[in-house]
Design a protein around this motif. Structure first.
Motif, PDB file in Angstrom:
ATOM      1  N   GLY A   7      47.791  19.759  51.793  1.00  0.00           N
ATOM      2  CA  GLY A   7      47.536  20.770  52.812  1.00  0.00           C
ATOM      3  C   GLY A   7      46.340  21.626  52.461  1.00  0.00           C
ATOM      4  N   GLY A   9      45.211  24.399  53.923  1.00  0.00           N
ATOM      5  CA  GLY A   9      45.250  25.720  54.558  1.00  0.00           C
ATOM      6  C   GLY A   9      44.886  26.770  53.499  1.00  0.00           C
ATOM      7  N   PHE A  10      45.138  28.033  53.798  1.00  0.00           N
ATOM      8  CA  PHE A  10      44.771  29.093  52.855  1.00  0.00           C
ATOM      9  C   PHE A  10      45.524  28.963  51.535  1.00  0.00           C
ATOM     10  CE2 PHE A  10      43.537  30.883  56.931  1.00  0.00           C
ATOM     11  CZ  PHE A  10      42.243  31.267  56.640  1.00  0.00           C
ATOM     12  N   GLY A  11      46.802  28.578  51.609  1.00  0.00           N
ATOM     13  CA  GLY A  11      47.602  28.450  50.388  1.00  0.00           C
ATOM     14  C   GLY A  11      47.133  27.289  49.537  1.00  0.00           C
ATOM     15  N   GLU A  30      44.874  16.051  52.882  1.00  0.00           N
ATOM     16  CA  GLU A  30      44.980  16.764  54.160  1.00  0.00           C
ATOM     17  C   GLU A  30      45.045  15.737  55.290  1.00  0.00           C
ATOM     18  OE1 GLU A  30      45.166  20.013  55.587  1.00  0.00           O
ATOM     19  OE2 GLU A  30      45.150  18.760  57.395  1.00  0.00           O
ATOM     20  N   ARG A  31      46.028  15.916  56.173  1.00  0.00           N
ATOM     21  CA  ARG A  31      46.191  14.893  57.217  1.00  0.00           C
ATOM     22  C   ARG A  31      45.128  14.982  58.317  1.00  0.00           C
ATOM     23  NH1 ARG A  31      51.660  17.008  60.107  1.00  0.00           N
ATOM     24  NH2 ARG A  31      50.767  18.937  60.867  1.00  0.00           N
ATOM     25  N   ALA A  43      43.310  38.673  59.491  1.00  0.00           N
ATOM     26  CA  ALA A  43      43.032  39.910  58.763  1.00  0.00           C
ATOM     27  C   ALA A  43      43.335  39.655  57.293  1.00  0.00           C
ATOM     28  CB  ALA A  43      43.898  41.040  59.305  1.00  0.00           C
ATOM     29  N   ARG A 102      38.885  32.637  60.936  1.00  0.00           N
ATOM     30  CA  ARG A 102      39.564  31.806  59.941  1.00  0.00           C
ATOM     31  C   ARG A 102      38.599  30.841  59.278  1.00  0.00           C
ATOM     32  NH1 ARG A 102      45.593  31.017  60.320  1.00  0.00           N
ATOM     33  NH2 ARG A 102      46.112  33.000  61.234  1.00  0.00           N
ATOM     34  N   ALA A 124      50.904  13.059  54.004  1.00  0.00           N
ATOM     35  CA  ALA A 124      52.013  12.946  53.048  1.00  0.00           C
ATOM     36  C   ALA A 124      53.283  12.610  53.815  1.00  0.00           C
ATOM     37  CB  ALA A 124      52.177  14.260  52.298  1.00  0.00           C
ATOM     38  N   ASP A 154      52.010  22.333  52.859  1.00  0.00           N
ATOM     39  CA  ASP A 154      51.839  21.618  54.130  1.00  0.00           C
ATOM     40  C   ASP A 154      52.397  22.389  55.331  1.00  0.00           C
ATOM     41  OD1 ASP A 154      54.290  21.107  52.914  1.00  0.00           O
ATOM     42  OD2 ASP A 154      54.498  19.105  53.726  1.00  0.00           O
ATOM     43  N   GLY A 280      53.116  29.098  50.444  1.00  0.00           N
ATOM     44  CA  GLY A 280      52.625  29.429  51.786  1.00  0.00           C
ATOM     45  C   GLY A 280      53.708  29.276  52.847  1.00  0.00           C
ATOM     46  N   ASP A 281      53.279  28.944  54.056  1.00  0.00           N
ATOM     47  CA  ASP A 281      54.231  28.821  55.161  1.00  0.00           C
ATOM     48  C   ASP A 281      55.305  27.778  54.874  1.00  0.00           C
ATOM     49  OD1 ASP A 281      52.917  30.745  56.581  1.00  0.00           O
ATOM     50  OD2 ASP A 281      52.437  29.499  58.316  1.00  0.00           O
ATOM     51  N   GLY A 291      50.869  40.715  59.393  1.00  0.00           N
ATOM     52  CA  GLY A 291      49.567  40.085  59.115  1.00  0.00           C
ATOM     53  C   GLY A 291      49.498  39.596  57.676  1.00  0.00           C
ATOM     54  N   GLY A 293      51.007  36.335  56.451  1.00  0.00           N
ATOM     55  CA  GLY A 293      51.291  34.918  56.147  1.00  0.00           C
ATOM     56  C   GLY A 293      50.243  34.284  55.251  1.00  0.00           C
ATOM     57  N   ALA A 294      48.991  34.392  55.641  1.00  0.00           N
ATOM     58  CA  ALA A 294      47.920  33.778  54.847  1.00  0.00           C
ATOM     59  C   ALA A 294      47.687  34.567  53.559  1.00  0.00           C
ATOM     60  CB  ALA A 294      46.637  33.713  55.662  1.00  0.00           C
ATOM     61  N   ASN A 295      47.828  35.889  53.639  1.00  0.00           N
ATOM     62  CA  ASN A 295      47.646  36.693  52.416  1.00  0.00           C
ATOM     63  C   ASN A 295      48.685  36.322  51.359  1.00  0.00           C
ATOM     64  OD1 ASN A 295      45.439  38.743  52.959  1.00  0.00           O
ATOM     65  ND2 ASN A 295      46.666  38.968  54.801  1.00  0.00           N
TER      66      ASN A 295
HETATM   67  C1  LIG Z   1      49.455  34.764  65.933  1.00  0.00           C
HETATM   68  C2  LIG Z   1      49.330  34.698  64.443  1.00  0.00           C
HETATM   69  C3  LIG Z   1      48.547  35.626  63.787  1.00  0.00           C
HETATM   70  C4  LIG Z   1      48.455  35.604  62.396  1.00  0.00           C
HETATM   71  N1  LIG Z   1      47.686  36.544  61.765  1.00  0.00           N
HETATM   72  C5  LIG Z   1      47.619  36.573  60.425  1.00  0.00           C
HETATM   73  C6  LIG Z   1      46.816  37.550  59.736  1.00  0.00           C
HETATM   74  O1  LIG Z   1      46.131  38.363  60.349  1.00  0.00           O
HETATM   75  N2  LIG Z   1      46.827  37.558  58.378  1.00  0.00           N
HETATM   76  C7  LIG Z   1      47.577  36.655  57.674  1.00  0.00           C
HETATM   77  O2  LIG Z   1      47.575  36.737  56.441  1.00  0.00           O
HETATM   78  N3  LIG Z   1      48.316  35.710  58.278  1.00  0.00           N
HETATM   79  C8  LIG Z   1      48.352  35.630  59.629  1.00  0.00           C
HETATM   80  N4  LIG Z   1      49.079  34.664  60.252  1.00  0.00           N
HETATM   81  C9  LIG Z   1      49.836  33.683  59.431  1.00  0.00           C
HETATM   82  C10 LIG Z   1      48.939  32.591  58.857  1.00  0.00           C
HETATM   83  O3  LIG Z   1      48.243  31.949  59.888  1.00  0.00           O
HETATM   84  C11 LIG Z   1      49.760  31.551  58.096  1.00  0.00           C
HETATM   85  O4  LIG Z   1      50.754  32.170  57.339  1.00  0.00           O
HETATM   86  C12 LIG Z   1      48.844  30.759  57.136  1.00  0.00           C
HETATM   87  O5  LIG Z   1      47.850  30.074  57.856  1.00  0.00           O
HETATM   88  C13 LIG Z   1      49.664  29.769  56.321  1.00  0.00           C
HETATM   89  O6  LIG Z   1      48.826  29.072  55.436  1.00  0.00           O
HETATM   90  P1  LIG Z   1      49.336  27.761  54.709  1.00  0.00           P
HETATM   91  O7  LIG Z   1      48.221  27.319  53.840  1.00  0.00           O
HETATM   92  O8  LIG Z   1      50.652  27.999  54.082  1.00  0.00           O
HETATM   93  O9  LIG Z   1      49.623  26.715  55.875  1.00  0.00           O
HETATM   94  P2  LIG Z   1      48.679  26.134  57.007  1.00  0.00           P
HETATM   95  O10 LIG Z   1      47.518  27.017  57.282  1.00  0.00           O
HETATM   96  O11 LIG Z   1      49.576  25.784  58.135  1.00  0.00           O
HETATM   97  O12 LIG Z   1      48.089  24.801  56.366  1.00  0.00           O
HETATM   98  C14 LIG Z   1      48.860  23.654  56.178  1.00  0.00           C
HETATM   99  C15 LIG Z   1      47.924  22.464  56.088  1.00  0.00           C
HETATM  100  O13 LIG Z   1      48.682  21.306  55.748  1.00  0.00           O
HETATM  101  C16 LIG Z   1      48.290  20.212  56.551  1.00  0.00           C
HETATM  102  N5  LIG Z   1      49.435  19.310  56.614  1.00  0.00           N
HETATM  103  C17 LIG Z   1      50.614  19.526  57.243  1.00  0.00           C
HETATM  104  N6  LIG Z   1      51.442  18.500  57.051  1.00  0.00           N
HETATM  105  C18 LIG Z   1      50.782  17.592  56.294  1.00  0.00           C
HETATM  106  C19 LIG Z   1      51.132  16.328  55.748  1.00  0.00           C
HETATM  107  N7  LIG Z   1      52.338  15.779  55.959  1.00  0.00           N
HETATM  108  N8  LIG Z   1      50.207  15.668  54.997  1.00  0.00           N
HETATM  109  C20 LIG Z   1      48.966  16.220  54.764  1.00  0.00           C
HETATM  110  N9  LIG Z   1      48.602  17.425  55.257  1.00  0.00           N
HETATM  111  C21 LIG Z   1      49.495  18.108  56.003  1.00  0.00           C
HETATM  112  C22 LIG Z   1      47.920  20.850  57.883  1.00  0.00           C
HETATM  113  O14 LIG Z   1      47.060  20.016  58.641  1.00  0.00           O
HETATM  114  C23 LIG Z   1      47.244  22.138  57.425  1.00  0.00           C
HETATM  115  O15 LIG Z   1      45.852  21.963  57.203  1.00  0.00           O
HETATM  116  C24 LIG Z   1      49.173  34.638  61.641  1.00  0.00           C
HETATM  117  C25 LIG Z   1      49.926  33.672  62.320  1.00  0.00           C
HETATM  118  C26 LIG Z   1      50.008  33.690  63.700  1.00  0.00           C
HETATM  119  C27 LIG Z   1      50.827  32.644  64.388  1.00  0.00           C
END
Ligand SMILES: Cc1cc2nc3c(=O)[nH]c(=O)nc-3n(C[C@H](O)[C@H](O)[C@H](O)COP(=O)(O)OP(=O)(O)OC[C@H]3O[C@@H](n4cnc5c(N)ncnc54)[C@H](O)[C@@H]3O)c2cc1C
Length: 386
Positions: A7, A9-11, A30-31, A43, A102, A124, A154, A280-281, A291, A293-295
Motif C-alpha cells: 500500500g 498511501g501515507f502510512g 501497490e495495486r 490537513a 494530497r 496482495a 492497504d 494506518g486505516d 482530521g 487519519g493520515a496523520n
Molecule cells: C472526507 C475525508 C477527509 C479526510 N481528511 C483528512 C485530513 O485532513 N487529515 C488526515 O490526516 N486524514 C484525513 N482523512 C483520512 C485519510 O484520508 C486516511 O486516514 C489516510 O489516507 C489513510 O492512509 P493509509 O496509508 O492508511 O491508507 P490509504 O491512503 O487508503 O492507502 C492504502 C493503499 O493501499 C493500496 N491497496 C489497497 N489494497 C491493496 C492490495 N490488496 N494490494 C496492494 N495495494 C493495495 C491502495 O491502492 C492505496 O494506495 C480524511 C478522510 C476522508 C474520507
C-alpha cells in the motif's frame, strides 16, 4: 534486511521511507498502476509534521502552505461559534496545521524512495505471518514474495487485516457519508474552518495555489450514490452562508468525490502478527472529524521504522513488533473513539443539543480562550520515539 510494504498511501510510504533510511531493502507493493492518492486535500497537523521531520521531509511539507490567519467554526447562517488563531496553534504545538493537496504531500514522501522500490499494479491477496524463526510471505497476483518484515498498509478495506485477524469484524459504516471538492477559491472575504448546521458539516480549506479544498458530511444510509453529486450538495448546503454554495457551484460534477465513511469500531487485538505489522486505516480507520487519519498513519509508519529499523534477525523483528503494538494500538483505538465523539458533537441530530453546544462553545471561547486547543493536546502533542 528486506521489507515489503503493501500500500502506497501515507502510512505505507512513511514506513517504507523510514525503513529505507535505516538501510533496509524496501519494496512497496501497490495495486494501482500509478502512485495516485484518493481524495483531493489534506490537513497535515503538527503531529504529522513531527513524524515527517524524522524522515527529513517536514520542512518541505511546511513550505506547501501559505501563512494561515484565523480559522472559525460558524453556523450555517454565518454566526460565529468559535475562532482560533493560527499563531495560538503554533504557540501551543510548535507548528500550524498545513493544508495541502494530497498529491503534493505524497510526492514529497514517495520522493524519499528510489523509483525501483515500487512494484505498481501488483495486488496482495493474502499473507503468511511467519514467526521468530520463519520469514513471512506475501501472496500476490504475481506470485509469492518473502521478506524479513511485511507491512500491511492497504487501507480501510485491508485484505491483509482479514488474513491476519480473521476473527475481527472489519470496518463498519459510521453512519456518515462525505464529499470532497477541489475548486478555485471564490473572491470575497471568508475565514477557513468549518460550518456546522444540524446533522451536516462543511469544511473550507484554502490552499496556497489559489484553490480551496472543501469537504462536506451528513448522515445517510450506506451505499447511496447520486446521479449528480454536485446537485445533491447544493440541495443539502445551497442555502448556507458564503462561500459554501459558491464553492459547490464552482465544482465540476464529475470531480466531486463521494464516499461513505467506515471505521474500525472494534479495536484490533494487536498491530502485528508474527513478522507482519499493520498500520494506518488498515489498523484504525476513523471518521474524518479530527482530521487525523493520515496523520496517525504517518505516526504509525515512522514509529514502526524507528522500532524495527535496528533489527538484524527475524527474532529481533518479532520483538520490535511487540513494542510497536504496545505503543500504537492503544493510541489508534483512542483516536478512533475521539474522532467518533467529535463527529457526534459536530453533526448534531438534536436541535436543543445543538443550541447548547453552540452556547457552550461561545462561552468557553470567551472565558478560557485556549480551551479547544488544550483539548487537542492528547491528539496533536505527540512526539516520535527517540
Ligand atoms: C472526507 C475525508 C477527509 C479526510 N481528511 C483528512 C485530513 O485532513 N487529515 C488526515 O490526516 N486524514 C484525513 N482523512 C483520512 C485519510 O484520508 C486516511 O486516514 C489516510 O489516507 C489513510 O492512509 P493509509 O496509508 O492508511 O491508507 P490509504 O491512503 O487508503 O492507502 C492504502 C493503499 O493501499 C493500496 N491497496 C489497497 N489494497 C491493496 C492490495 N490488496 N494490494 C496492494 N495495494 C493495495 C491502495 O491502492 C492505496 O494506495 C480524511 C478522510 C476522508 C474520507
Amino acid at each position: 534486511m528486506k521489507a515489503i510494504v503493501v500500500g502506497a498511501g501515507f502510512g505505507g510510504l512513511t514506513a517504507a521511507a523510514g525503513l529505507f533510511q535505516r538501510g533496509w531493502d524496501v519494496t512497496v507493493v501497490e495495486r494501482a498502476p500509478e502512485l495516485r492518492p484518493v481524495g483531493s486535500g489534506l490537513a497535515v497537523a503538527p503531529n504529522g509534521l513531527r513524524a515527517l521531520d524524522t524522515l527529513g521531509a517536514g520542512d518541505t511539507v511546511r513550505k506547501l502552505a501559505a501563512f494561515q490567519g484565523d480559522a472559525a467554526v460558524t453556523r450555517s447562517d454565518g454566526r460565529l461559534i468559535a475562532r482560533t488563531a493560527s499563531q495560538a496553534i503554533i504557540r501551543r504545538f510548535g507548528d500550524a496545521v498545513i493544508p495541502a493537496t494530497r498529491s503534493s504531500v505524497m510526492d514529497v514522501i514517495s520522493g524519499l524512495l528510489p523509483t525501483d522500490a515500487f512494484r505498481l499494479g501488483v495486488e496482495a491477496k493474502g499473507v503468511e505471518p511467519g514467526s521468530a524463526s520463519q520469514r513471512p510471505r506475501l501472496l500476490t497476483d504475481s506470485g509469492p514474495l518473502e521478506a524479513d518484515l511485511i507491512v500491511a498498509a492497504d487501507g480501510v478495506n485491508s485484505v491483509l487485516r482479514k488474513a491476519l485477524f480473521p476473527e475481527h469484524p472489519g470496518a463498519v459504516y459510521s453512519g456518515i457519508t462525505a464529499w470532497r471538492l477541489l475548486v478555485p477559491t471564490p473572491k470575497g472575504d471568508f475565514l477557513p474552518g468549518e460550518v456546522w448546521g444540524g446533522s451536516k458539516v462543511f469544511g473550507i480549506t484554502p490552499l496556497v495555489d489559489g484553490r480551496t479544498y472543501a469537504y462536506a458530511a451528513d448522515y445517510a444510509e450506506p451505499g447511496i450514490t447520486y446521479p449528480d453529486e454536485k446537485a445533491e450538495l447544493l440541495r443539502r448546503f445551497g442555502t448556507w452562508h458564503f462561500p459554501v454554495p459558491q464553492l459547490i457551484s464552482a465544482a465540476d460534477s464529475e470531480t466531486v468525490l463521494h464516499n461513505d465513511i467506515y471505521e474500525i469500531a472494534k479495536p484490533l487485538s494487536a498491530y502485528h502478527r508474527g513478522a507482519v505489522a499493520i498500520l494506518g486505516d488498515a489498523a484504525h480507520a476513523m471518521t474524518p472529524h479530527l482530521g487525523q487519519g493520515a496523520n496517525q498513519a504517518m505516526e504509525d509508519g515512522v514509529t514502526l521504522a524507528a522500532l524495527v529499523g535496528p533489527s538484524k534477525s527475524s527474532a529481533e523483528v518479532v520483538t520490535a513488533l511487540a513494542h510497536y503494538t504496545a505503543l500504537r494500538a492503544p493510541r489508534g483505538a483512542d483516536m478512533v473513539r475521539r474522532s467518533h465523539r467529535m463527529g457526534a458533537l459536530t453533526q448534531s441530530t438534536s436541535r436543543p443539543k445543538e443550541a447548547l453546544r453552540n452556547l457552550g462553545m461561545r462561552l468557553a471561547g470567551r472565558l478560557v480562550p485556549d480551551l479547544a486547543l488544550r483539548a487537542m493536546d492528547p491528539v496533536v502533542a505527540w512526539q516520535p520515539p527517540r
